[in-house]
Design a protein around this motif. Structure first.
Motif, PDB file in Angstrom:
ATOM      1  N   ASP A  52       9.548  -2.866  -3.927  1.00 53.87           N
ATOM      2  CA  ASP A  52       9.084  -1.796  -4.807  1.00 53.87           C
ATOM      3  C   ASP A  52       7.956  -2.326  -5.687  1.00 53.87           C
ATOM      4  O   ASP A  52       7.758  -3.537  -5.811  1.00 53.87           O
ATOM      5  CB  ASP A  52      10.235  -1.287  -5.679  1.00 53.87           C
ATOM      6  CG  ASP A  52       9.925   0.071  -6.323  1.00 53.87           C
ATOM      7  OD1 ASP A  52       8.897   0.674  -5.967  1.00 53.87           O
ATOM      8  OD2 ASP A  52      10.712   0.500  -7.177  1.00 53.87           O
ATOM      9  N   ALA A  53       7.228  -1.404  -6.320  1.00 53.78           N
ATOM     10  CA  ALA A  53       6.155  -1.786  -7.239  1.00 53.78           C
ATOM     11  C   ALA A  53       6.742  -2.292  -8.556  1.00 53.78           C
ATOM     12  O   ALA A  53       7.839  -1.875  -8.943  1.00 53.78           O
ATOM     13  CB  ALA A  53       5.236  -0.598  -7.501  1.00 53.78           C
ATOM     14  N   PRO A  54       6.036  -3.168  -9.285  1.00 54.91           N
ATOM     15  CA  PRO A  54       6.569  -3.714 -10.538  1.00 54.91           C
ATOM     16  C   PRO A  54       6.266  -2.826 -11.737  1.00 54.91           C
ATOM     17  O   PRO A  54       6.686  -3.126 -12.844  1.00 54.91           O
ATOM     18  CB  PRO A  54       5.818  -5.042 -10.673  1.00 54.91           C
ATOM     19  CG  PRO A  54       4.487  -4.763 -10.046  1.00 54.91           C
ATOM     20  CD  PRO A  54       4.762  -3.811  -8.913  1.00 54.91           C
ATOM     21  N   TYR A  55       5.512  -1.725 -11.508  1.00 54.38           N
ATOM     22  CA  TYR A  55       5.094  -0.862 -12.612  1.00 54.38           C
ATOM     23  C   TYR A  55       5.129   0.604 -12.193  1.00 54.38           C
ATOM     24  O   TYR A  55       5.008   0.943 -11.019  1.00 54.38           O
ATOM     25  CB  TYR A  55       3.692  -1.225 -13.094  1.00 54.38           C
ATOM     26  CG  TYR A  55       2.750  -1.707 -12.002  1.00 54.38           C
ATOM     27  CD1 TYR A  55       2.379  -0.894 -10.928  1.00 54.38           C
ATOM     28  CD2 TYR A  55       2.218  -2.991 -12.036  1.00 54.38           C
ATOM     29  CE1 TYR A  55       1.523  -1.345  -9.939  1.00 54.38           C
ATOM     30  CE2 TYR A  55       1.362  -3.458 -11.054  1.00 54.38           C
ATOM     31  CZ  TYR A  55       1.021  -2.627 -10.009  1.00 54.38           C
ATOM     32  OH  TYR A  55       0.183  -3.079  -9.021  1.00 54.38           O
ATOM     33  N   LYS A  56       5.338   1.465 -13.204  1.00 59.36           N
ATOM     34  CA  LYS A  56       5.312   2.913 -12.972  1.00 59.36           C
ATOM     35  C   LYS A  56       3.910   3.464 -13.189  1.00 59.36           C
ATOM     36  O   LYS A  56       3.482   4.401 -12.505  1.00 59.36           O
ATOM     37  CB  LYS A  56       6.293   3.618 -13.907  1.00 59.36           C
ATOM     38  CG  LYS A  56       7.741   3.204 -13.746  1.00 59.36           C
ATOM     39  CD  LYS A  56       8.625   3.862 -14.796  1.00 59.36           C
ATOM     40  CE  LYS A  56      10.063   3.370 -14.719  1.00 59.36           C
ATOM     41  NZ  LYS A  56      10.911   3.953 -15.806  1.00 59.36           N
ATOM     42  N   ASN A  57       3.209   2.907 -14.185  1.00 55.65           N
ATOM     43  CA  ASN A  57       1.861   3.360 -14.539  1.00 55.65           C
ATOM     44  C   ASN A  57       0.938   2.157 -14.691  1.00 55.65           C
ATOM     45  O   ASN A  57       1.345   1.104 -15.179  1.00 55.65           O
ATOM     46  CB  ASN A  57       1.885   4.127 -15.867  1.00 55.65           C
ATOM     47  CG  ASN A  57       2.836   5.301 -15.851  1.00 55.65           C
ATOM     48  OD1 ASN A  57       2.505   6.386 -15.374  1.00 55.65           O
ATOM     49  ND2 ASN A  57       4.047   5.096 -16.370  1.00 55.65           N
ATOM     50  N   LEU A  84       0.834  -1.208   0.000  1.00 52.78           N
ATOM     51  CA  LEU A  84       0.000   0.000   0.000  1.00 52.78           C
ATOM     52  C   LEU A  84       0.866   1.255   0.000  1.00 52.78           C
ATOM     53  O   LEU A  84       0.502   2.279  -0.575  1.00 52.78           O
ATOM     54  CB  LEU A  84      -0.935  -0.004   1.209  1.00 52.78           C
ATOM     55  CG  LEU A  84      -2.055  -1.054   1.189  1.00 52.78           C
ATOM     56  CD1 LEU A  84      -2.741  -1.127   2.548  1.00 52.78           C
ATOM     57  CD2 LEU A  84      -3.070  -0.727   0.100  1.00 52.78           C
ATOM     58  N   GLU A  85       2.015   1.157   0.637  1.00 53.95           N
ATOM     59  CA  GLU A  85       2.925   2.305   0.712  1.00 53.95           C
ATOM     60  C   GLU A  85       3.546   2.614  -0.654  1.00 53.95           C
ATOM     61  O   GLU A  85       3.551   3.762  -1.102  1.00 53.95           O
ATOM     62  CB  GLU A  85       4.022   2.013   1.741  1.00 53.95           C
ATOM     63  CG  GLU A  85       5.011   3.138   1.926  1.00 53.95           C
ATOM     64  CD  GLU A  85       6.128   2.778   2.890  1.00 53.95           C
ATOM     65  OE1 GLU A  85       7.267   3.251   2.689  1.00 53.95           O
ATOM     66  OE2 GLU A  85       5.873   1.999   3.841  1.00 53.95           O
ATOM     67  N   VAL A  86       4.068   1.594  -1.350  1.00 50.62           N
ATOM     68  CA  VAL A  86       4.720   1.832  -2.645  1.00 50.62           C
ATOM     69  C   VAL A  86       3.701   2.172  -3.726  1.00 50.62           C
ATOM     70  O   VAL A  86       4.033   2.799  -4.739  1.00 50.62           O
ATOM     71  CB  VAL A  86       5.571   0.615  -3.081  1.00 50.62           C
ATOM     72  CG1 VAL A  86       6.631   0.306  -2.046  1.00 50.62           C
ATOM     73  CG2 VAL A  86       4.701  -0.606  -3.358  1.00 50.62           C
ATOM     74  N   LEU A  87       2.445   1.763  -3.518  1.00 54.26           N
ATOM     75  CA  LEU A  87       1.395   2.041  -4.504  1.00 54.26           C
ATOM     76  C   LEU A  87       1.129   3.545  -4.635  1.00 54.26           C
ATOM     77  O   LEU A  87       0.641   4.008  -5.666  1.00 54.26           O
ATOM     78  CB  LEU A  87       0.109   1.306  -4.109  1.00 54.26           C
ATOM     79  CG  LEU A  87      -0.985   1.182  -5.168  1.00 54.26           C
ATOM     80  CD1 LEU A  87      -0.475   0.406  -6.383  1.00 54.26           C
ATOM     81  CD2 LEU A  87      -2.212   0.497  -4.580  1.00 54.26           C
ATOM     82  N   LYS A  88       1.472   4.306  -3.602  1.00 58.56           N
ATOM     83  CA  LYS A  88       1.258   5.758  -3.627  1.00 58.56           C
ATOM     84  C   LYS A  88       2.084   6.438  -4.718  1.00 58.56           C
ATOM     85  O   LYS A  88       1.725   7.509  -5.203  1.00 58.56           O
ATOM     86  CB  LYS A  88       1.604   6.356  -2.264  1.00 58.56           C
ATOM     87  CG  LYS A  88       0.696   5.896  -1.135  1.00 58.56           C
ATOM     88  CD  LYS A  88       1.165   6.437   0.216  1.00 58.56           C
ATOM     89  CE  LYS A  88       0.290   5.930   1.354  1.00 58.56           C
ATOM     90  NZ  LYS A  88       0.775   6.400   2.684  1.00 58.56           N
ATOM     91  N   ASP A  89       3.201   5.830  -5.106  1.00 53.88           N
ATOM     92  CA  ASP A  89       4.075   6.420  -6.128  1.00 53.88           C
ATOM     93  C   ASP A  89       3.749   5.938  -7.540  1.00 53.88           C
ATOM     94  O   ASP A  89       4.433   6.309  -8.496  1.00 53.88           O
ATOM     95  CB  ASP A  89       5.542   6.082  -5.815  1.00 53.88           C
ATOM     96  CG  ASP A  89       5.994   6.690  -4.497  1.00 53.88           C
ATOM     97  OD1 ASP A  89       5.537   7.803  -4.177  1.00 53.88           O
ATOM     98  OD2 ASP A  89       6.796   6.046  -3.789  1.00 53.88           O
ATOM     99  N   GLU A 102      -8.295   8.330  -9.771  1.00 54.54           N
ATOM    100  CA  GLU A 102      -8.229   8.047  -8.337  1.00 54.54           C
ATOM    101  C   GLU A 102      -9.146   6.893  -7.938  1.00 54.54           C
ATOM    102  O   GLU A 102      -8.876   6.174  -6.972  1.00 54.54           O
ATOM    103  CB  GLU A 102      -8.597   9.300  -7.539  1.00 54.54           C
ATOM    104  CG  GLU A 102      -8.086   9.292  -6.098  1.00 54.54           C
ATOM    105  CD  GLU A 102      -6.564   9.202  -6.015  1.00 54.54           C
ATOM    106  OE1 GLU A 102      -6.058   8.687  -4.992  1.00 54.54           O
ATOM    107  OE2 GLU A 102      -5.868   9.621  -6.971  1.00 54.54           O
ATOM    108  N   ARG A 103     -10.218   6.699  -8.695  1.00 60.83           N
ATOM    109  CA  ARG A 103     -11.143   5.611  -8.363  1.00 60.83           C
ATOM    110  C   ARG A 103     -10.456   4.241  -8.489  1.00 60.83           C
ATOM    111  O   ARG A 103     -10.761   3.308  -7.742  1.00 60.83           O
ATOM    112  CB  ARG A 103     -12.383   5.633  -9.259  1.00 60.83           C
ATOM    113  CG  ARG A 103     -12.095   5.555 -10.745  1.00 60.83           C
ATOM    114  CD  ARG A 103     -13.353   5.345 -11.549  1.00 60.83           C
ATOM    115  NE  ARG A 103     -13.122   5.479 -12.975  1.00 60.83           N
ATOM    116  CZ  ARG A 103     -13.886   4.916 -13.901  1.00 60.83           C
ATOM    117  NH1 ARG A 103     -14.927   4.192 -13.544  1.00 60.83           N
ATOM    118  NH2 ARG A 103     -13.630   5.090 -15.186  1.00 60.83           N
TER     119      ARG A 103
END
Length: 377
Positions: free
Chosen positions: A261-266, A121-126, A132-133
């Motif tokens: 870390d997240a596996p994606y930027k977008n 949930l923390e890394v998802l913020k970036d 936003e939905r």
């Protein structure tokens, strides 16, 4: 006390029973329901599983239908049955066969998400989620999830390559590295093709180890594609809104576990194509729109126009009514252009001095043309 079986039970209270649904009094069967199991675990209650692997009772009857009739017949024999009636209520059904789902308590492999989801949930913020939905949807699903069942009892798929001793996982780093090397040299099918002894190094033979015959959840397969296929973080993940429960989430969890870390930027989420009544398209229902039939009845450009004007991020409707409306708009537009082109036959703009209004109109036309190319190319 149960007069039929001459046994006694325990009454407990829990929040999952609602006052606005049913009687407010339910039986607990921890071997055949998740809520029931969790409550009984909390109160230290146990229960026997009265069915075999195929869902049959000891008398050979299926518990979901024949079993109920058998119990009612036994109750009637001892004059315990006051009244019976058919009652329609909500119950999970298999989406392929349409039959009721039978729940049975079995031992599985789980991944504890209590700590992992906090970091996820923390890394998802970036991560840029577009709208936003969609961030809220993925966040809510993650927040409510406590565990991930990694094992499946299918006869195909990637093996859950773990050895068992007396039915319990035998975790040993040297042994796992040996299996890893076998997979690298011969592929994952080696787990199915070789016997237990053939898979084991010499020093582990004779220890009573047997290979687990479970397969790995397919969402774990696709969930590590950021590592096995891409080799690192991806610029973009693109899929439908159902993948907030699937690929988007499994990829995020495996990546956080391995890289922090997240596996994606977008992440770009699109909706689904529904029929003209807003229902999910299904071959069994017969409401699927065949693009070839649209080409025959209207033409290809009508279908292209529909695809160009709908909002891809929402669920969109497609059916004869929608296509007819789109067709009327298309032919009006095309006939207007044909009329304008006809009126300009033989016109040579090079011999004409443009007015200020003509210049503005041409500039706006050029702006529309370039903008359209930019967003549809």
């Amino acid at each position: 006390t149960n007069v039929l079986t001459n046994t006694s039970g325990t009454v407990v209270c829990d929040r999952f029973v609602r006052s606005n649904s049913g009687t407010g009094l339910v039986h607990l069967c921890p071997a055949h329901g998740e809520d029931d199991f969790d409550v009984c675990q909390k109160f230290g209650l146990t229960s026997n599983d009265l069915t075999d692997a195929s869902g049959k009772l000891s008398n050979g009857l299926f518990c979901l239908d024949q079993g109920s009739e058998s119990v009612l017949a036994d109750m009637k024999k001892v004059d315990m049955l006051f009244s019976t009636e058919l009652y329609e209520h909500s119950y999970p059904h298999d989406w392929r066969t349409g039959g009721p789902v039978y729940f049975k308590l079995t031992e599985q492999f789980f991944l504890d998400l209590s700590t992992l989801k906090t970091k996820a949930l923390e890394v998802l913020k970036d991560v840029n989620m577009g709208e936003e939905r969609w961030r809220n949807r993925l966040t809510n699903m993650l927040s409510m999830r406590d565990r991930w069942c990694l094992s499946r009892q299918r006869k195909w798929g990637f093996p859950l390559a773990t050895f068992l001793k007396d039915g319990k996982p035998f975790l040993d780093t040297k042994l796992q590295n040996h299996v890893l090397e076998l997979f690298k040299s011969s592929g994952s099918d080696v787990w199915f093709n070789l016997s237990d002894d053939e898979l084991l190094p010499d020093e582990y033979k004779g220890l009573g180890l047997t290979k687990c015959d479970y397969t790995l959840d397919v969402w774990f397969d696709s969930g590590v594609s950021w590592y096995s296929v891409v080799g690192g973080k991806s610029d973009l993940y693109l899929e439908g809104s159902d993948q907030h429960r699937g690929w988007f989430q499994s990829s995020l969890l495996t990546s956080v576990a391995m890289t922090n870390d997240a596996p994606y930027k977008n992440v770009l989420t699109h909706g689904f194509v529904l029929d003209d009544k807003g229902r999910k398209m299904s071959k069994s229902v017969g409401n699927v729109v065949d693009p070839k039939s649209v080409q025959t009845k209207y033409n290809t450009d009508v279908l292209r126009l529909w695809a160009a004007v709908v909002n891809y991020s929402d669920d969109v409707q497609l059916g004869d009514g929608v296509l007819k409306s789109c067709s009327e708009y298309y032919f009006k537009f095309r006939n207007t252009l044909k009329y304008l082109l006809g009126n300009m036959y033989g016109y040579d703009y090079r011999d004409v001095t443009l007015t200020s209004k003509d210049s503005v109109a041409l500039e706006r036309c050029e702006l529309m043309y370039n903008t359209t190319l930019k967003y549809y190319s």
